[in-house]
Design a protein around this motif. Structure first.
Motif, short mmCIF file in Angstrom:
data_model
loop_
_atom_site.label_atom_id
_atom_site.label_comp_id
_atom_site.label_asym_id
_atom_site.label_seq_id
_atom_site.Cartn_x
_atom_site.Cartn_y
_atom_site.Cartn_z
N ASP A 128 39.64 -2.10 107.63
CA ASP A 128 39.92 -3.32 108.32
C ASP A 128 40.88 -4.07 108.92
O ASP A 128 41.12 -4.27 109.26
N GLU A 129 42.25 -3.24 108.26
CA GLU A 129 43.34 -3.95 108.80
C GLU A 129 44.19 -2.78 109.79
O GLU A 129 44.55 -3.84 111.04
N TYR A 130 43.36 -1.88 109.97
CA TYR A 130 43.93 -1.33 111.49
C TYR A 130 43.34 -1.71 112.39
O TYR A 130 43.29 -1.74 113.26
N HIS A 131 42.21 -1.74 112.22
CA HIS A 131 40.75 -2.69 113.26
C HIS A 131 40.86 -4.41 113.62
O HIS A 131 40.91 -4.33 114.92
N GLU A 132 41.64 -4.94 112.79
CA GLU A 132 42.07 -5.99 112.98
C GLU A 132 43.88 -6.37 113.98
O GLU A 132 43.95 -6.71 114.81
N LEU A 133 44.68 -5.01 113.72
CA LEU A 133 45.74 -5.22 114.65
C LEU A 133 44.91 -4.77 115.45
O LEU A 133 45.69 -5.06 116.54
N THR A 134 44.76 -3.14 115.60
CA THR A 134 43.90 -2.77 116.59
C THR A 134 43.46 -3.44 117.87
O THR A 134 43.65 -3.57 119.28
N ARG A 135 42.25 -4.87 117.37
CA ARG A 135 41.98 -5.72 118.66
C ARG A 135 43.15 -6.64 118.75
O ARG A 135 43.00 -7.21 119.58
N GLU A 136 44.07 -7.19 117.98
CA GLU A 136 45.22 -7.90 118.24
C GLU A 136 45.56 -7.61 119.05
O GLU A 136 46.03 -8.17 120.36
N VAL A 137 46.20 -6.10 119.09
CA VAL A 137 46.82 -5.58 120.26
C VAL A 137 46.27 -5.15 121.95
O VAL A 137 46.59 -6.04 122.23
N GLU A 138 45.30 -5.14 121.30
CA GLU A 138 43.86 -5.45 122.24
C GLU A 138 43.77 -6.34 122.95
O GLU A 138 44.15 -6.60 124.25
N ARG A 139 43.21 -6.94 122.30
CA ARG A 139 43.56 -9.01 122.78
C ARG A 139 45.16 -9.12 123.76
O ARG A 139 44.61 -9.62 125.26
N LEU A 140 46.16 -8.88 123.25
CA LEU A 140 47.03 -9.06 124.22
C LEU A 140 47.76 -9.15 125.18
O LEU A 140 47.34 -9.05 126.34
N GLU A 141 47.15 -7.13 125.27
CA GLU A 141 47.27 -5.99 126.37
C GLU A 141 46.06 -7.14 127.36
O GLU A 141 46.61 -6.98 128.52
N GLU A 142 44.55 -7.05 126.98
CA GLU A 142 43.88 -7.58 128.05
C GLU A 142 44.09 -8.73 128.44
O GLU A 142 44.37 -9.08 129.80
N GLU A 143 44.51 -9.90 127.69
CA GLU A 143 44.31 -10.81 128.70
C GLU A 143 46.26 -10.66 128.54
O GLU A 143 46.71 -12.58 129.18
N ASP A 144 46.74 -9.89 128.83
CA ASP A 144 48.06 -10.05 129.04
C ASP A 144 49.06 -11.23 128.92
O ASP A 144 49.68 -12.01 129.46
#
Length: 83
Positions: free
Chosen positions: A34-50
């Motif tokens: 769960d922690e891994y996937h929450e962190l992954t979603r947050e990193v991807e969101r930050l990168e996608e939305e620049d």
């Protein structure tokens, strides 16, 4: 920006059955998952939305993600499914 996805089933396709079994049968693995996937979603969101975030923050998040993935990989390798 092109974002690389790091879902666990993409990282370790050979362990799909073990991932499913450990996710429900091992509390520690489930927490790490769960922690891994929450962190992954947050990193991807930050990168996608620049979004504006300093490099140090993103790098620390990615290092934490690698650490979590390593812990889960060790558990996957040690896991022996019943039967």
């Amino acid at each position: 920006m092109q974002v690389e996805h790091h879902d666990l089933h993409l990282e370790f396709p050979e362990y799909l059955d073990s991932i499913r079994a450990l996710k429900v049968g091992n509390e520690e693995f489930g927490r790490l998952y769960d922690e891994y996937h929450e962190l992954t979603r947050e990193v991807e969101r930050l990168e996608e939305e620049d979004l504006p975030v300093d490099d140090f923050t993103i790098e620390n998040m990615k290092k934490q993600r690698v650490w979590l993935k390593d812990q889960m990989y060790r558990m996957l390798r040690a896991f022996s499914p019943p039967g």
